[in-house]
Design a protein around this motif. Structure first.
Motif, PDB file in Angstrom:
ATOM      1  N   ASN A 216       0.811  -1.215   0.000  1.00  0.00           N
ATOM      2  CA  ASN A 216       0.000   0.000   0.000  1.00  0.00           C
ATOM      3  C   ASN A 216       0.845   1.265   0.000  1.00  0.00           C
ATOM      4  N   MET A 217       2.034   1.195   0.622  1.00  0.00           N
ATOM      5  CA  MET A 217       2.888   2.381   0.722  1.00  0.00           C
ATOM      6  C   MET A 217       3.745   2.605  -0.507  1.00  0.00           C
ATOM      7  N   ASP A 218       4.167   1.516  -1.145  1.00  0.00           N
ATOM      8  CA  ASP A 218       5.099   1.660  -2.263  1.00  0.00           C
ATOM      9  C   ASP A 218       4.920   0.501  -3.238  1.00  0.00           C
ATOM     10  N   ALA A 219       4.277   0.777  -4.353  1.00  0.00           N
ATOM     11  CA  ALA A 219       4.008  -0.266  -5.345  1.00  0.00           C
ATOM     12  C   ALA A 219       5.279  -0.758  -6.022  1.00  0.00           C
ATOM     13  N   SER A 220       6.367   0.011  -5.912  1.00  0.00           N
ATOM     14  CA  SER A 220       7.626  -0.404  -6.546  1.00  0.00           C
ATOM     15  C   SER A 220       8.351  -1.472  -5.746  1.00  0.00           C
ATOM     16  N   MET A 221       7.911  -1.718  -4.513  1.00  0.00           N
ATOM     17  CA  MET A 221       8.554  -2.723  -3.669  1.00  0.00           C
ATOM     18  C   MET A 221       7.888  -4.075  -3.872  1.00  0.00           C
ATOM     19  N   HIS A 222       8.681  -5.039  -4.299  1.00  0.00           N
ATOM     20  CA  HIS A 222       8.187  -6.387  -4.592  1.00  0.00           C
ATOM     21  C   HIS A 222       8.682  -7.356  -3.526  1.00  0.00           C
ATOM     22  N   VAL A 223       7.749  -8.009  -2.840  1.00  0.00           N
ATOM     23  CA  VAL A 223       8.111  -8.997  -1.816  1.00  0.00           C
ATOM     24  C   VAL A 223       8.473 -10.301  -2.500  1.00  0.00           C
ATOM     25  N   LEU A 224       9.735 -10.676  -2.419  1.00  0.00           N
ATOM     26  CA  LEU A 224      10.211 -11.899  -3.065  1.00  0.00           C
ATOM     27  C   LEU A 224       9.659 -13.149  -2.404  1.00  0.00           C
ATOM     28  N   ALA A 225       9.641 -13.135  -1.074  1.00  0.00           N
ATOM     29  CA  ALA A 225       9.201 -14.322  -0.333  1.00  0.00           C
ATOM     30  C   ALA A 225       8.995 -13.953   1.123  1.00  0.00           C
ATOM     31  N   VAL A 226       8.225 -14.784   1.812  1.00  0.00           N
ATOM     32  CA  VAL A 226       8.094 -14.708   3.268  1.00  0.00           C
ATOM     33  C   VAL A 226       8.662 -16.004   3.817  1.00  0.00           C
ATOM     34  N   ILE A 227       9.692 -15.914   4.639  1.00  0.00           N
ATOM     35  CA  ILE A 227      10.394 -17.095   5.129  1.00  0.00           C
ATOM     36  C   ILE A 227      10.285 -17.141   6.659  1.00  0.00           C
ATOM     37  N   PRO A 228       9.925 -18.297   7.235  1.00  0.00           N
ATOM     38  CA  PRO A 228       9.657 -18.347   8.670  1.00  0.00           C
ATOM     39  C   PRO A 228      10.816 -18.752   9.572  1.00  0.00           C
ATOM     40  N   SER A 229      11.962 -19.124   9.008  1.00  0.00           N
ATOM     41  CA  SER A 229      13.020 -19.665   9.867  1.00  0.00           C
ATOM     42  C   SER A 229      14.405 -19.175   9.465  1.00  0.00           C
ATOM     43  N   VAL A 230      15.326 -19.318  10.405  1.00  0.00           N
ATOM     44  CA  VAL A 230      16.727 -18.960  10.162  1.00  0.00           C
ATOM     45  C   VAL A 230      17.326 -19.885   9.109  1.00  0.00           C
ATOM     46  N   PHE A 231      17.098 -21.190   9.267  1.00  0.00           N
ATOM     47  CA  PHE A 231      17.670 -22.182   8.347  1.00  0.00           C
ATOM     48  C   PHE A 231      17.240 -21.921   6.907  1.00  0.00           C
ATOM     49  N   GLU A 232      15.944 -21.705   6.701  1.00  0.00           N
ATOM     50  CA  GLU A 232      15.432 -21.488   5.339  1.00  0.00           C
ATOM     51  C   GLU A 232      15.919 -20.158   4.757  1.00  0.00           C
ATOM     52  N   THR A 233      16.070 -19.156   5.614  1.00  0.00           N
ATOM     53  CA  THR A 233      16.539 -17.858   5.131  1.00  0.00           C
ATOM     54  C   THR A 233      17.988 -17.941   4.675  1.00  0.00           C
ATOM     55  N   ILE A 234      18.823 -18.612   5.456  1.00  0.00           N
ATOM     56  CA  ILE A 234      20.227 -18.781   5.073  1.00  0.00           C
ATOM     57  C   ILE A 234      20.320 -19.538   3.758  1.00  0.00           C
ATOM     58  N   ALA A 235      19.504 -20.589   3.630  1.00  0.00           N
ATOM     59  CA  ALA A 235      19.509 -21.384   2.397  1.00  0.00           C
ATOM     60  C   ALA A 235      19.064 -20.534   1.209  1.00  0.00           C
ATOM     61  N   TYR A 236      18.055 -19.708   1.416  1.00  0.00           N
ATOM     62  CA  TYR A 236      17.560 -18.849   0.327  1.00  0.00           C
ATOM     63  C   TYR A 236      18.635 -17.865  -0.117  1.00  0.00           C
ATOM     64  N   LEU A 237      19.297 -17.227   0.838  1.00  0.00           N
ATOM     65  CA  LEU A 237      20.284 -16.200   0.499  1.00  0.00           C
ATOM     66  C   LEU A 237      21.562 -16.787  -0.087  1.00  0.00           C
ATOM     67  N   GLN A 238      21.847 -18.041   0.238  1.00  0.00           N
ATOM     68  CA  GLN A 238      23.043 -18.692  -0.305  1.00  0.00           C
ATOM     69  C   GLN A 238      22.818 -19.267  -1.699  1.00  0.00           C
ATOM     70  N   ASN A 239      21.555 -19.398  -2.080  1.00  0.00           N
ATOM     71  CA  ASN A 239      21.217 -19.960  -3.386  1.00  0.00           C
ATOM     72  C   ASN A 239      21.320 -18.878  -4.462  1.00  0.00           C
ATOM     73  N   GLU A 240      22.314 -18.971  -5.315  1.00  0.00           N
ATOM     74  CA  GLU A 240      22.557 -17.953  -6.339  1.00  0.00           C
ATOM     75  C   GLU A 240      21.449 -17.887  -7.373  1.00  0.00           C
ATOM     76  N   ALA A 241      20.626 -18.909  -7.434  1.00  0.00           N
ATOM     77  CA  ALA A 241      19.508 -18.913  -8.384  1.00  0.00           C
ATOM     78  C   ALA A 241      18.386 -17.979  -7.934  1.00  0.00           C
ATOM     79  N   ASN A 242      18.359 -17.628  -6.642  1.00  0.00           N
ATOM     80  CA  ASN A 242      17.328 -16.743  -6.116  1.00  0.00           C
ATOM     81  C   ASN A 242      17.710 -15.279  -6.330  1.00  0.00           C
ATOM     82  N   THR A 243      16.712 -14.446  -6.537  1.00  0.00           N
ATOM     83  CA  THR A 243      16.937 -13.010  -6.668  1.00  0.00           C
ATOM     84  C   THR A 243      17.375 -12.443  -5.329  1.00  0.00           C
TER      85      THR A 243
END
Length: 251
Positions: free
Chosen positions: A22-49
């Motif tokens: 609602n505040m900024d249409a230019s901001m795109h939420v890539l994902a919602v991640i619930p854990s430390v383990f999954e977040t580290i895996a997401y950020l380490q994966n070069e295939a992810n934006t």
């Protein structure tokens, strides 16, 4: 602008996602991640934006959110979100933009996003982690941690109109008029602040170039400055600094 939300409470995550949209249409939420383990895996994966900004809850389902920052030596800017305020000091020692307490106030969220955009605007063209690394590697001090009672605030240099000595203490004055004590002397701030943005015009005052409203030539060697916000007293450039001040204005 790509945003990652790290949050293990579904309704909190959805509320944050909707507020951002609602505040900024230019901001795109890539994902919602619930854990430390999954977040580290997401950020380490070069295939992810790679995100440009991370909203990071501190208490997650499997560990403390700071673990992500520490494990990856994270340089992507972070806005911490939490229901607890005891981690504020630790958060500001990381690469954080702000620290928001739940339930997140829309006005505070908006202020955090404005702060992030202002920081990004001061960086050379870059994206994702590269832009964040440029922020971390910035030569001059760009962020100040201040307290008022039990509350903790953080400000960037572009929010500061000037530094002033009052009653033997140093204060920063923001463009919105608020002022806070800082632990640095003006001598030290002269070394820490970007000389393209700040200039010490006399013994008790260092100003941002954007705080200058008017300059009056009183005599050939004397200049009077009108500041915004107003200082509350007449402000002059020391005679021995006039030449350097003019050079600074025209650099």
């Amino acid at each position: 602008m790509n945003v990652l939300i790290v949050e293990d409470e579904y309704f909190s995550a959805e509320r944050l996602r909707k507020m951002i949209a609602n505040m900024d249409a230019s901001m795109h939420v890539l994902a919602v991640i619930p854990s430390v383990f999954e977040t580290i895996a997401y950020l380490q994966n070069e295939a992810n934006t790679s995100p440009d900004l991370i909203f990071l809850d501190i208490h997650l389902e499997d560990d403390n959110g700071f673990r992500i920052v520490e494990s990856l030596n994270l340089t992507i800017p972070v806005i911490f979100t939490t229901a607890f305020d005891e981690y504020a000091l630790k958060a500001f020692k990381t690469n954080s933009i702000d620290y928001l307490l739940k339930p997140i106030n829309p006005l505070e969220l908006q202020a955090s996003l404005v702060k992030f955009k202002k920081l990004n605007a001061t960086l050379p063209p870059a994206s994702g982690a590269n832009a964040a690394e440029a922020l971390v590697a910035e030569k001059y001090k760009d962020r100040f941690l201040c307290t008022a009672g039990s509350r903790i605030f953080t400000f960037t240099s572009i929010e500061i109109a000037y530094f002033v000595i009052e009653e033997k203490a140093t204060f920063l004055r923001l463009f919105d008029g608020r002022h806070f004590a800082v632990e640095y002397s003006l001598d030290k701030l002269s070394q820490l602040m970007d000389p393209a943005q700040f200039f010490r015009i006399n013994r008790s005052l260092m100003i941002s170039i954007t705080a200058i409203r008017n300059i009056h030539a009183i005599t050939a060697g004397k200049l009077k400055i009108d500041l915004d916000p107003a200082l509350g007293q007449e402000t002059y450039v020391s005679a021995d600094r006039v030449s350097a001040f003019k050079n600074w204005l025209g650099r």
